[in-house]
Design a protein around this motif. Structure first.
Motif, PDB file in Angstrom:
ATOM      1  N   PHE A   1      27.451 -33.231   1.555  1.00  0.00           N
ATOM      2  CA  PHE A   1      26.376 -33.425   0.580  1.00  0.00           C
ATOM      3  C   PHE A   1      25.727 -34.800   0.755  1.00  0.00           C
ATOM      4  N   GLN A   2      26.517 -35.809   1.030  1.00  0.00           N
ATOM      5  CA  GLN A   2      25.962 -37.146   1.223  1.00  0.00           C
ATOM      6  C   GLN A   2      25.081 -37.210   2.468  1.00  0.00           C
ATOM      7  N   ALA A   3      25.452 -36.462   3.523  1.00  0.00           N
ATOM      8  CA  ALA A   3      24.598 -36.425   4.715  1.00  0.00           C
ATOM      9  C   ALA A   3      23.276 -35.732   4.412  1.00  0.00           C
ATOM     10  N   ALA A   4      23.303 -34.697   3.571  1.00  0.00           N
ATOM     11  CA  ALA A   4      22.072 -33.980   3.232  1.00  0.00           C
ATOM     12  C   ALA A   4      21.175 -34.818   2.326  1.00  0.00           C
ATOM     13  N   GLN A   5      21.756 -35.713   1.505  1.00  0.00           N
ATOM     14  CA  GLN A   5      20.942 -36.543   0.610  1.00  0.00           C
ATOM     15  C   GLN A   5      20.027 -37.490   1.373  1.00  0.00           C
TER      16      GLN A   5
ATOM     17  N   ASN B   1      34.542 -18.128  -5.551  1.00  0.00           N
ATOM     18  CA  ASN B   1      35.748 -18.683  -6.163  1.00  0.00           C
ATOM     19  C   ASN B   1      35.834 -20.195  -5.999  1.00  0.00           C
ATOM     20  N   VAL B   2      34.698 -20.861  -5.753  1.00  0.00           N
ATOM     21  CA  VAL B   2      34.675 -22.299  -5.584  1.00  0.00           C
ATOM     22  C   VAL B   2      34.934 -22.983  -6.927  1.00  0.00           C
ATOM     23  N   ASP B   3      35.471 -24.186  -6.861  1.00  0.00           N
ATOM     24  CA  ASP B   3      35.716 -24.986  -8.066  1.00  0.00           C
ATOM     25  C   ASP B   3      34.375 -25.519  -8.572  1.00  0.00           C
ATOM     26  N   ILE B   4      33.884 -24.963  -9.670  1.00  0.00           N
ATOM     27  CA  ILE B   4      32.570 -25.335 -10.198  1.00  0.00           C
ATOM     28  C   ILE B   4      32.553 -26.798 -10.638  1.00  0.00           C
ATOM     29  N   VAL B   5      33.671 -27.285 -11.123  1.00  0.00           N
ATOM     30  CA  VAL B   5      33.734 -28.682 -11.559  1.00  0.00           C
ATOM     31  C   VAL B   5      33.473 -29.624 -10.394  1.00  0.00           C
ATOM     32  N   GLN B   6      34.045 -29.324  -9.252  1.00  0.00           N
ATOM     33  CA  GLN B   6      33.804 -30.152  -8.074  1.00  0.00           C
ATOM     34  C   GLN B   6      32.350 -30.085  -7.634  1.00  0.00           C
ATOM     35  N   VAL B   7      31.759 -28.903  -7.711  1.00  0.00           N
ATOM     36  CA  VAL B   7      30.362 -28.773  -7.310  1.00  0.00           C
ATOM     37  C   VAL B   7      29.452 -29.561  -8.247  1.00  0.00           C
ATOM     38  N   GLU B   8      29.770 -29.549  -9.525  1.00  0.00           N
ATOM     39  CA  GLU B   8      28.965 -30.310 -10.490  1.00  0.00           C
ATOM     40  C   GLU B   8      29.089 -31.811 -10.246  1.00  0.00           C
ATOM     41  N   GLU B   9      30.234 -32.246  -9.775  1.00  0.00           N
ATOM     42  CA  GLU B   9      30.415 -33.667  -9.480  1.00  0.00           C
ATOM     43  C   GLU B   9      29.500 -34.140  -8.362  1.00  0.00           C
ATOM     44  N   LEU B  10      29.055 -33.229  -7.511  1.00  0.00           N
ATOM     45  CA  LEU B  10      28.148 -33.614  -6.434  1.00  0.00           C
ATOM     46  C   LEU B  10      26.831 -34.155  -6.974  1.00  0.00           C
ATOM     47  N   SER B  11      26.381 -33.618  -8.100  1.00  0.00           N
ATOM     48  CA  SER B  11      25.111 -34.081  -8.674  1.00  0.00           C
ATOM     49  C   SER B  11      25.212 -35.492  -9.226  1.00  0.00           C
ATOM     50  N   TRP B  12      26.409 -35.978  -9.451  1.00  0.00           N
ATOM     51  CA  TRP B  12      26.585 -37.322  -9.985  1.00  0.00           C
ATOM     52  C   TRP B  12      26.569 -38.387  -8.895  1.00  0.00           C
ATOM     53  N   LEU B  13      26.498 -37.970  -7.642  1.00  0.00           N
ATOM     54  CA  LEU B  13      26.474 -38.921  -6.540  1.00  0.00           C
ATOM     55  C   LEU B  13      25.139 -39.636  -6.438  1.00  0.00           C
ATOM     56  N   CYS B  14      24.105 -39.139  -7.113  1.00  0.00           N
ATOM     57  CA  CYS B  14      22.790 -39.764  -7.089  1.00  0.00           C
ATOM     58  C   CYS B  14      22.557 -40.533  -8.398  1.00  0.00           C
ATOM     59  N   SER B  15      21.670 -41.447  -8.350  1.00  0.00           N
ATOM     60  CA  SER B  15      21.284 -42.198  -9.546  1.00  0.00           C
ATOM     61  C   SER B  15      19.752 -42.206  -9.627  1.00  0.00           C
ATOM     62  N   PRO B  16      19.189 -41.520 -10.609  1.00  0.00           N
ATOM     63  CA  PRO B  16      19.859 -40.752 -11.667  1.00  0.00           C
ATOM     64  C   PRO B  16      20.474 -39.459 -11.112  1.00  0.00           C
ATOM     65  N   PRO B  17      21.377 -38.861 -11.881  1.00  0.00           N
ATOM     66  CA  PRO B  17      22.021 -37.641 -11.401  1.00  0.00           C
ATOM     67  C   PRO B  17      21.016 -36.520 -11.167  1.00  0.00           C
ATOM     68  N   LEU B  18      21.324 -35.657 -10.233  1.00  0.00           N
ATOM     69  CA  LEU B  18      20.464 -34.515  -9.909  1.00  0.00           C
ATOM     70  C   LEU B  18      20.654 -33.405 -10.934  1.00  0.00           C
ATOM     71  N   ASP B  19      19.623 -32.589 -11.080  1.00  0.00           N
ATOM     72  CA  ASP B  19      19.754 -31.383 -11.891  1.00  0.00           C
ATOM     73  C   ASP B  19      20.667 -30.400 -11.158  1.00  0.00           C
ATOM     74  N   PHE B  20      21.573 -29.805 -11.881  1.00  0.00           N
ATOM     75  CA  PHE B  20      22.576 -28.938 -11.299  1.00  0.00           C
ATOM     76  C   PHE B  20      22.370 -27.516 -11.796  1.00  0.00           C
ATOM     77  N   GLU B  21      22.346 -26.571 -10.891  1.00  0.00           N
ATOM     78  CA  GLU B  21      22.145 -25.173 -11.248  1.00  0.00           C
ATOM     79  C   GLU B  21      23.028 -24.307 -10.362  1.00  0.00           C
ATOM     80  N   VAL B  22      23.699 -23.334 -10.977  1.00  0.00           N
ATOM     81  CA  VAL B  22      24.539 -22.387 -10.249  1.00  0.00           C
ATOM     82  C   VAL B  22      23.852 -21.034 -10.288  1.00  0.00           C
TER      83      VAL B  22
END
Length: 289
Positions: free
Chosen positions: A251-255, A268-289
């Protein structure tokens, strides 16, 4: 008088032929050889010995006759086998399954889903063994491509056999399809030609992580390898199970390429981990599943 003198002579000869001294080992070889019947029997025995003679047989040196050529016995002795060294057998190379055989085996397992992967499969779509279980179904790929703006620039980081790149190109986007396997690139280009969008896709053979710093686009699509069909056996699929690197590094390479990122992950992916990816940016990205 002649008859009387002849009788004792005959008696003495018969006595010499029959009467033998006691306590002396007797050999009848010369006496038997004089008999024609025994001579024929010996001749037959010699002929039989030519058919099967043990390997240990050696003709007597004192015999005036030339040595006979004896045929080797059908069951040679162990000593004879040791005297004749055998050539060592070359180890057979390990059997390796060819790509065509592997693709045929995968096709047999996923054959019923061929039209869900590519609706134009009957027109000559080609896939390798991995493509049969890693290609995105066409309906899902079309729904993902609908999130992209038409005429935008899209980077498909793991193009595979071209399923997602074809749908983004059909949407009207210009696609940079990155794939490290040159064989898959040839298959993807062939499939794009069948769908009539080959001129909308730029195929690049290379490693996405090395090319990412030099790429810029409006959207990055990430569908990394999930680790094979056994991914669903895990109760919870974590981002570190992605290949070739974990989801955070990916994800960091794609940013560095675009702000908008689409990731295609197992259900069956861990949704919590996927949501944490949006917090890697400042401001955080909008997250949608």
């Amino acid at each position: 008088m002649a008859k009387r003198s002849a009788t004792p002579v005959i008696a003495r000869r018969r006595a010499k032929a029959v009467t033998l001294p006691r306590n002396v080992p007797h050999r009848f070889l010369r006496l038997l050889a004089a008999s024609p019947k025994i001579a024929r029997r010996r001749q037959r025995q010699r002929q039989r010995s030519l058919i099967a003679v043990p390997s240990s047989f050696r003709p007597p040196l004192g015999n005036s006759e030339k040595p006979r050529c004896a045929i080797q016995s059908r069951t040679p002795s162990p000593t004879h086998e040791a005297e004749t060294p055998q050539k060592p057998k070359r180890p057979e190379p390990p059997h390796e399954e060819s790509p065509d055989v592997a693709a045929a085996a995968a096709a047999g397992k996923y054959w019923a889903h061929r039209h869900s992967l590519f609706t134009l499969y009957d027109r000559g779509v080609r896939m390798d063994a991995e493509g049969w279980y890693s290609a995105t179904p066409e309906s899902i790929a079309a729904a993902q491509a609908a999130r992209a703006a038409p005429a935008g620039l899209v980077v498909d980081a793991f193009a595979g056999v071209g399923g997602n790149s074809i749908q983004f190109a059909a949407r009207g986007c210009y696609v940079i399809a990155v794939e490290i396997d040159p064989c898959k690139v040839q298959l993807a280009r062939h499939n794009a030609r069948i769908y009539g969008v080959e001129d909308m896709i730029e195929f690049v053979v290379g490693d996405f992580f090395r090319l990412a710093p030099s790429l810029k686009a409006d959207l990055v699509f990430l569908s990394p390898p999930w680790g094979g069909p056994s991914y669903y056996q895990a109760p919870i699929y974590t981002l570190d199970m992605l290949k070739p690197k974990d989801g955070y590094t990916l994800f960091q390479a794609a940013q560095k390429i675009a702000r908008d990122i689409i990731m295609f992950l197992p259900r069956n992916v861990d949704i919590v981990q996927v949501e944490e990816l949006s917090w890697l940016c400042s401001p955080p990205l909008d997250f949608e599943v």
